[in-house]
Design an enzyme around this catalytic site. Structure first.
Site, PDB file in Angstrom:
ATOM      1  N   LYS A 157     -27.243  67.377  -1.018  1.00 29.00           N
ATOM      2  CA  LYS A 157     -26.822  68.320  -2.054  1.00 29.00           C
ATOM      3  C   LYS A 157     -27.781  69.509  -2.090  1.00 29.00           C
ATOM      4  CE  LYS A 157     -24.859  64.925  -5.283  1.00 29.00           C
ATOM      5  NZ  LYS A 157     -23.475  65.432  -5.353  1.00 29.00           N
TER       6      LYS A 157
ATOM      7  N   ARG B 272     -17.453  56.022  -4.394  1.00 27.88           N
ATOM      8  CA  ARG B 272     -16.197  55.294  -4.172  1.00 27.88           C
ATOM      9  C   ARG B 272     -16.378  54.145  -3.175  1.00 27.88           C
ATOM     10  NH1 ARG B 272     -13.193  60.614  -2.309  1.00 27.88           N
ATOM     11  NH2 ARG B 272     -14.772  61.459  -3.711  1.00 27.88           N
TER      12      ARG B 272
END
Ligand code: BES
Ligand code: MN
Ligand code: ZN
Length: 493
Positions: A273, A347
């Site tokens: 990120k 996920r």
């Protein structure tokens, strides 16, 4: 020191406290018994002061009045409660929490809270006091360390105090503390809160409430076949943990599994990120915090529902052992997954935890995860997105959020977008394109819940607040704990 909350029948003017909070219904300034008593005790001027300040009890209006030692409380905070008919539990919680928060100064050790007559839900009052008094100050030293801590709140009611009222207030206080378990976990820095220490929180909750707890370490996760969870944890020296906490009462109307995303830090992994805002990713265990906070509250309420809480805890870091884009892994469910972006780690961890949840054969699965930035784009920072394969459950979640005074908005599981998850080399890709990112994440998760009715909550926005508002402080909010608690209470009915 832990805050003590007491209930007493009494008059606001006689109660010694550093600050006195008086709630007044809209348009009732001149009829409020507490205000009339204060008007007398102060030697007049209060009502006219409120009038010239345009204070008339409207919702969220507050007026700070110095008492100059003429009554036992040095400071008076008059709070507008809005229309009498509208004072439901969510409103009580948010108004009183905000009032307690603003009544605190560096020297406030005690607060008296004068409730209007008839008294509102005392459970909500108890929750509000704890939620409003919350501070995360354990890392301050010297001048930054709070000089005084709020030690006592006295709740004043007009009528005689009943045993039931006391019980309600105590229940509310305990629930408030459970919400703060979640807040603390989110606020803890990631060098202190990593998968192992997150598991210790679960173990503490288990011990305090007599729940069963099982923790799998890195080896255990691999041996259990949770290969996606294992993959996400590969790149960190803080090894992953899988947590299973369970509450099995004698009477049980339903069996529910709650699953929480427990990324104690999400750097993005190799798909790292940008630096700006990366620190916010200490809150990437907000889902885990919510379901653990729920369990702490369940220990208080003891509902007739069998509950299992599963947390997939890991740290998503880039290093030589980290998983990479193009890797293919199996999963607990058996399906193979092609990794597209290592920043879509949540996920993956959830997929294995959901498959584990299915193996427990529950009536309902609910998951909570700070899953996508797309959920924030869709609904803003204060509202969670939720999805469900079952309309009745969706309605129940919506109603529970309303009871809790939290924002949840249902989103559609658009089958059409599922196309994006087709892979050329494995059963599934784990991400689609940018648009509809919260939906494709939900569609990916749906692949792992079998036929079990399921609710997925993408709580990426509200777990961490930029400013205090209502019952939420700045920082970790404890979002979703109360919604889930009301949801469980609904299923127990
Ligand atoms: N933890 C983040 C989601 C997130 C973003 C939570 C902002 C709170 C605030 C999640 O793991 C993530 O990085 N998601 C990616 C998915 C993408 C790579 C498909 C995202 O939303 O950008
Ligand atoms: Mn990520
Ligand atoms: Zn994440």
């Amino acid at each position: 020191m832990t805050l003590s909350v007491q209930l007493a029948q009494g008059v606001a003017t006689d109660t010694a406290a550093d600050a006195l909070i008086v709630g007044v219904f809209a348009g009732q300034v001149a009829n409020s018994e507490a205000l009339l008593a204060l008007e007398d005790a102060l030697g007049g001027g209060l009502l006219s002061h409120l009038k010239t300040s345009d204070f008339d009890g409207k919702l969220e209006q507050t007026q700070d009045v110095p008492t100059f030692g003429r009554v036992k409380s040095r400071r008076l905070l008059v709070v507008g409660l809005g229309p009498k008919a509208d004072l439901d539990a969510p409103r009580v919680r948010s108004l009183l929490a905000a009032a307690v928060r603003s009544a605190q100064s560096s020297s406030t050790k005690s607060i008296a809270l004068a409730l209007p007559d008839p008294a509102p839900s005392l459970r909500a009052v108890g929750e509000a006091i704890i939620l409003g008094a919350y501070k995360f100050s354990r890392y301050f030293t010297g001048d930054r360390k709070p000089k005084a801590e709020l030690a006592k709140v006295t709740v004043l009611v007009a009528g005689k105090v009943t045993a039931d009222q006391k019980k309600q207030l105590e229940t509310g206080v305990a629930i408030g503390r459970a919400v703060c378990v979640a807040r603390d976990a989110v606020n803890e820095p990631p060098n202190e809160l990593y998968p192992e220490t997150l598991a210790q929180i679960a173990q503490r909750i288990a011990k305090e409430n007599g729940f069963k707890v099982k923790v799998l370490d890195k080896k255990g996760i691999l041996a259990a076949g949770m290969l996606l969870h294992y993959a996400v944890g590969q790149g960190s020296t803080n090894e992953p943990r899988f947590i299973h906490l369970s509450y099995v009462p004698k009477k049980k109307k339903k069996k529910v599994v709650f699953v929480g995303k427990g990324l104690t830090f999400d750097s993005g992994g190799l798909c790292i990120k940008p630096a700006a805002g990366m620190g916010e990713m200490k809150s990437d265990m907000g889902g885990a915090a919510a379901v653990l906070g729920l369990m702490a509250a369940v220990g208080v309420i003891k509902p007739d529902v069998e509950l299992h809480v599963l947390v997939g805890a890991a740290e998503n870091m880039p290093d030589g052992a980290a998983y990479r884009p193009a890797d293919v892994f199996g999963s607990l469910d058996g399906k193979t997954v092609e990794i597209i972006n290592t920043d879509a780690e949540g996920r993956l961890v959830l997929a294995d935890a959901l498959a584990y949840a299915v193996s427990l054969k529950p009536d309902v699965i609910v998951d909570a995860a700070t899953l996508t930035g797309a959920a924030l784009v869709a609904l803003g920072k204060t509202c969670s997105a939720f999805y469900s394969t079952d309309d009745k459950l969706a309605e129940a979640l919506e109603a529970s959020a309303k009871d809790a005074g939290e924002l949840f908005w249902r989103m559609p599981l658009l089958d059409e977008l599922g196309e994006q998850l087709k892979s050329d080399v494995a059963d599934l890709k784990h991400t689609g394109d940018r648009y509809g990112g919260s939906i494709t994440a939900a569609l990916f998760l749906r692949e792992f819940v079998g036929k079990v009715p399921w609710v997925h909550c993408d709580i990426a926005g509200p777990v961490l607040a930029e400013r205090a508002r209502g019952a939420y402080p700045k920082g970790g909010t404890g979002h979703a704990v109360l919604t889930f608690l009301h949801f469980v209470e609904r299923l127990a009915r």
